[in-house]
Design a protein around this motif. Structure first.
Motif, PDB file in Angstrom:
ATOM      1  N   GLY A 124      27.658 -40.417 -11.470  1.00  0.00           N
ATOM      2  CA  GLY A 124      27.525 -39.926 -10.110  1.00  0.00           C
ATOM      3  C   GLY A 124      26.257 -40.425  -9.476  1.00  0.00           C
ATOM      4  N   PHE A 125      25.683 -39.616  -8.580  1.00  0.00           N
ATOM      5  CA  PHE A 125      24.458 -40.007  -7.893  1.00  0.00           C
ATOM      6  C   PHE A 125      23.324 -40.180  -8.902  1.00  0.00           C
ATOM      7  N   GLY A 126      22.633 -41.320  -8.818  1.00  0.00           N
ATOM      8  CA  GLY A 126      21.591 -41.630  -9.792  1.00  0.00           C
ATOM      9  C   GLY A 126      20.179 -41.487  -9.275  1.00  0.00           C
ATOM     10  N   GLY A 127      20.013 -40.882  -8.100  1.00  0.00           N
ATOM     11  CA  GLY A 127      18.676 -40.662  -7.582  1.00  0.00           C
ATOM     12  C   GLY A 127      18.175 -41.817  -6.734  1.00  0.00           C
ATOM     13  N   PHE A 128      16.924 -41.738  -6.342  1.00  0.00           N
ATOM     14  CA  PHE A 128      16.302 -42.773  -5.534  1.00  0.00           C
ATOM     15  C   PHE A 128      15.877 -43.938  -6.422  1.00  0.00           C
ATOM     16  N   VAL A 129      15.494 -45.043  -5.812  1.00  0.00           N
ATOM     17  CA  VAL A 129      15.273 -46.301  -6.548  1.00  0.00           C
ATOM     18  C   VAL A 129      13.914 -46.270  -7.240  1.00  0.00           C
ATOM     19  N   PHE A 200      12.531 -36.708  -3.794  1.00  0.00           N
ATOM     20  CA  PHE A 200      12.221 -36.675  -5.229  1.00  0.00           C
ATOM     21  C   PHE A 200      13.515 -36.789  -6.025  1.00  0.00           C
ATOM     22  N   SER A 201      13.438 -37.465  -7.171  1.00  0.00           N
ATOM     23  CA  SER A 201      14.568 -37.462  -8.102  1.00  0.00           C
ATOM     24  C   SER A 201      14.074 -37.743  -9.509  1.00  0.00           C
ATOM     25  N   VAL A 202      14.809 -37.249 -10.487  1.00  0.00           N
ATOM     26  CA  VAL A 202      14.515 -37.484 -11.901  1.00  0.00           C
ATOM     27  C   VAL A 202      15.834 -37.393 -12.665  1.00  0.00           C
ATOM     28  N   ILE A 203      15.976 -38.205 -13.699  1.00  0.00           N
ATOM     29  CA  ILE A 203      17.159 -38.155 -14.553  1.00  0.00           C
ATOM     30  C   ILE A 203      16.747 -37.497 -15.877  1.00  0.00           C
ATOM     31  N   ILE A 204      17.491 -36.489 -16.279  1.00  0.00           N
ATOM     32  CA  ILE A 204      17.188 -35.734 -17.496  1.00  0.00           C
ATOM     33  C   ILE A 204      18.418 -35.750 -18.400  1.00  0.00           C
ATOM     34  N   SER A 205      18.210 -35.966 -19.691  1.00  0.00           N
ATOM     35  CA  SER A 205      19.309 -35.895 -20.653  1.00  0.00           C
ATOM     36  C   SER A 205      18.809 -35.256 -21.935  1.00  0.00           C
ATOM     37  N   SER A 206      19.717 -34.634 -22.660  1.00  0.00           N
ATOM     38  CA  SER A 206      19.386 -33.924 -23.890  1.00  0.00           C
ATOM     39  C   SER A 206      20.395 -34.275 -24.966  1.00  0.00           C
ATOM     40  N   THR A 207      19.947 -34.317 -26.214  1.00  0.00           N
ATOM     41  CA  THR A 207      20.864 -34.603 -27.320  1.00  0.00           C
ATOM     42  C   THR A 207      21.702 -33.394 -27.697  1.00  0.00           C
ATOM     43  N   PRO A 239      23.540 -37.609 -18.997  1.00  0.00           N
ATOM     44  CA  PRO A 239      22.403 -37.600 -18.073  1.00  0.00           C
ATOM     45  C   PRO A 239      22.736 -36.875 -16.773  1.00  0.00           C
ATOM     46  N   LEU A 240      21.750 -36.159 -16.263  1.00  0.00           N
ATOM     47  CA  LEU A 240      21.915 -35.434 -15.007  1.00  0.00           C
ATOM     48  C   LEU A 240      20.776 -35.808 -14.068  1.00  0.00           C
ATOM     49  N   CYS A 241      21.100 -36.036 -12.813  1.00  0.00           N
ATOM     50  CA  CYS A 241      20.086 -36.349 -11.816  1.00  0.00           C
ATOM     51  C   CYS A 241      19.767 -35.098 -11.009  1.00  0.00           C
ATOM     52  N   TYR A 242      18.508 -34.673 -11.081  1.00  0.00           N
ATOM     53  CA  TYR A 242      18.024 -33.600 -10.219  1.00  0.00           C
ATOM     54  C   TYR A 242      17.290 -34.263  -9.057  1.00  0.00           C
ATOM     55  N   TRP A 243      17.625 -33.853  -7.812  1.00  0.00           N
ATOM     56  CA  TRP A 243      17.026 -34.539  -6.665  1.00  0.00           C
ATOM     57  C   TRP A 243      16.851 -33.596  -5.481  1.00  0.00           C
ATOM     58  N   LYS A 244      15.914 -33.967  -4.636  1.00  0.00           N
ATOM     59  CA  LYS A 244      15.660 -33.289  -3.379  1.00  0.00           C
ATOM     60  C   LYS A 244      15.389 -34.349  -2.319  1.00  0.00           C
ATOM     61  N   SER A 245      15.834 -34.092  -1.109  1.00  0.00           N
ATOM     62  CA  SER A 245      15.630 -35.053  -0.029  1.00  0.00           C
ATOM     63  C   SER A 245      15.065 -34.363   1.200  1.00  0.00           C
ATOM     64  N   ASP A 246      14.163 -35.074   1.884  1.00  0.00           N
ATOM     65  CA  ASP A 246      13.619 -34.631   3.166  1.00  0.00           C
ATOM     66  C   ASP A 246      12.904 -33.282   3.055  1.00  0.00           C
ATOM     67  N   ASP A 279       7.836 -41.058   0.289  1.00  0.00           N
ATOM     68  CA  ASP A 279       7.845 -40.579   1.663  1.00  0.00           C
ATOM     69  C   ASP A 279       9.260 -40.762   2.224  1.00  0.00           C
ATOM     70  N   HIS A 280       9.816 -39.716   2.784  1.00  0.00           N
ATOM     71  CA  HIS A 280      11.189 -39.778   3.284  1.00  0.00           C
ATOM     72  C   HIS A 280      11.357 -40.836   4.374  1.00  0.00           C
ATOM     73  N   ALA A 281      10.273 -41.141   5.093  1.00  0.00           N
ATOM     74  CA  ALA A 281      10.354 -42.137   6.169  1.00  0.00           C
ATOM     75  C   ALA A 281      10.571 -43.543   5.639  1.00  0.00           C
ATOM     76  N   ASN A 282      10.276 -43.770   4.374  1.00  0.00           N
ATOM     77  CA  ASN A 282      10.453 -45.091   3.764  1.00  0.00           C
ATOM     78  C   ASN A 282      11.842 -45.178   3.145  1.00  0.00           C
ATOM     79  N   ASP A 283      12.674 -46.040   3.714  1.00  0.00           N
ATOM     80  CA  ASP A 283      14.073 -46.150   3.289  1.00  0.00           C
ATOM     81  C   ASP A 283      14.194 -47.155   2.148  1.00  0.00           C
ATOM     82  N   ASP A 284      14.561 -46.667   0.941  1.00  0.00           N
ATOM     83  CA  ASP A 284      14.750 -47.578  -0.192  1.00  0.00           C
ATOM     84  C   ASP A 284      16.207 -47.988  -0.361  1.00  0.00           C
ATOM     85  N   GLY A 285      17.042 -47.657   0.623  1.00  0.00           N
ATOM     86  CA  GLY A 285      18.453 -48.038   0.584  1.00  0.00           C
ATOM     87  C   GLY A 285      19.363 -47.005  -0.044  1.00  0.00           C
TER      88      GLY A 285
END
Length: 454
Positions: A124-129, A200-207, A239-246, A279-285
């Motif tokens: 699914g969604f993998g977070g920001f670049v 913000f984004s981070v990918i977290i996984s556990s065994t 793996p799970l992506c935790y993210w927040k935007s704006d 910074d949310h104003a900077n668009d990484d695509g």
């Protein structure tokens, strides 16, 4: 094995007869003998592993002559093909064991080859670049982490950890039972300001399965000044992506990332990677998923009398038609509020794989509002599953129709909240898994239909 050798002996006899009747080349097939097992050392250079770091596909090839590879993964024979490709979702170091075989049998010895996957690729969604020039974490001074590791609230030695690009892997040998018993503090020199917004984004996984890892981005000098402090549950090796935007900015000069693994099982390794703050104003695509901001209702229990579905009697029927040609119904097993289905054949379009629960007398009131929820889990990804509650004899009269992407092995909750009622006198609940891959198992569970509750 006797049948195999019998077949080989026939091949040898046929080759001998052929040579007796006509000229033969210098190549020949030798019958098996008691000795003559192949030596793995003679073929080690013929084992080639190629990693495509863009797709996480790994190709295993054997270029040796006069022998066949035996590829072993996780202690089990995986393949004997000369070449095959396998997908690895998660970043990390991996290994494969290889033996070789010929007419005389399989080599006594083996060789273990290792390879590395650079990045985790999400379904699914993998977070920001992470590699973007806008990622503040990538250029920040990140301190060595510190810990509070206290099973039963009795502090023990810090867990071991390994720094990886964009994060860490932490090894938790001892189990903990409550939140905040396995805290990890990562201090940085990153600064944010109240005049900007942030992503913000981070990918977290556990065994192992984990009931809730806490993620908190905060001011280390002010516990009440933080961007978020939330728990996310993890399924083993997913793996799970935790993210927040704006996010509205805060004036913090040295951000701290706090992770708490409290509630972990013993012998758990957790990887935290691809950390991004920008910074949310900077668009990484990055295109972020749509977020449903509808407030959650007060859900009744699945077994509650207030769950209208719990008291509804229904009959299951199917329309299973790959290529629009109907085949045998899928197998379905019922266990309480859980329905397990097996779909051996692939379908390609919506409505080619319908599961229909037709009730005896479930009716809806057009003067009422309703909430609905169901949990779906598929062993393979299905791009768009459909859930629809409709009148039995009129598909155009329905309370709702929802579509959801099902990710392999993950619980996906499909909800319809505060939906205005319609005049349904006899309801059917329709699930469609059209577009499913072959050999897909799907679980439908925890269906709730209730009058809307604030």
């Amino acid at each position: 094995m006797k049948n195999i050798y019998g077949f080989l002996n026939c091949m040898v006899l046929a080759a001998t007869l052929s040579c007796g009747m006509s000229s033969c080349t210098s190549d020949k097939i030798e019958a098996p003998t008691e000795a003559g097992l192949p030596l793995i050392a003679d073929y080690e250079d013929n084992i080639v592993i190629t990693v495509d770091q863009e797709t996480n596909n790994v190709t295993f090839s054997f270029t040796g002559k006069g022998a066949m590879p035996v590829w072993i993964i996780d202690g089990k024979q995986y393949s004997t093909l000369q070449s095959f490709t396998k997908y690895y979702r998660k970043a990390g170091d991996y290994s494969i064991e290889v033996k070789v075989s010929n007419y005389n049998g399989v080599s006594d010895g083996s060789v273990v080859k290792t390879f590395h996957i650079d990045k985790t690729i999400m379904n699914g969604f993998g977070g920001f670049v992470y590699d973007s020039d806008f990622n503040m974490w990538k250029t920040a001074a990140v301190n060595e982490p510190t810990f509070y590791y206290a099973p039963g609230w009795t502090q023990i030695g810090d867990p071991s950890y390994t720094a990886i690009e964009g994060g860490f892997t932490v090894s938790l040998t001892e189990a903990t039972s409550e939140q905040w018993q396995a805290q990890m503090f990562i201090n940085t020199d990153m600064a944010t300001v109240s005049s900007s917004n942030y992503d913000f984004s981070v990918i977290i996984s556990s065994t192992t399965d984990h009931p809730g890892v806490t993620v908190k981005l905060t001011d280390p000098n002010d516990a009440e000044s933080y961007y978020f402090a939330e728990r996310v549950s993890l399924t083993a090796n997913e793996p799970l992506c935790y993210w927040k935007s704006d996010m509205q900015g805060k004036d913090i000069s040295n951000l701290q990332l706090v992770l708490d693994f409290g509630g972990n099982q013993a012998s758990t390794d957790i990887t935290v990677e691809s950390i991004v703050l920008k910074d949310h104003a900077n668009d990484d695509g990055t295109v972020v998923p749509e977020v449903d901001d509808t407030p959650e209702p007060a859900w009744v229990d699945v077994d509650s009398e207030d769950n209208m579905w719990n008291s509804a009697n229904f009959t299951a029927s199917f329309y299973y038609a790959p290529g629009w040609a109907q085949i045998d119904n899928p197998e379905m097993q019922t266990n309480g509020n859980e329905y397990s289905l097996s779909f051996p054949e692939a379908t390609s379009e919506q409505w080619q794989n319908q599961v229909i629960f037709t009730t005896e007398a479930l009716a809806l009131d057009p003067e009422q509002e309703y909430d609905f929820k169901v949990v779906l889990n598929s062993t393979n990804e299905i791009a768009s599953a459909t859930v629809k509650l409709a009148q039995t004899d009129n598909d155009d009269l329905f309370l709702f129709q929802k579509n959801a992407q099902l990710l392999a092995g993950e619980d996906v909750v499909v909800k319809a909240i505060n939906v205005p009622g319609v005049d349904i006198t006899k309801a059917k609940l329709v699930f469609d898994f059209g577009g499913n891959p072959a050999s897909t198992d799907v679980v439908i569970k925890d269906i709730i239909l209730q009058t809307h509750r604030e």
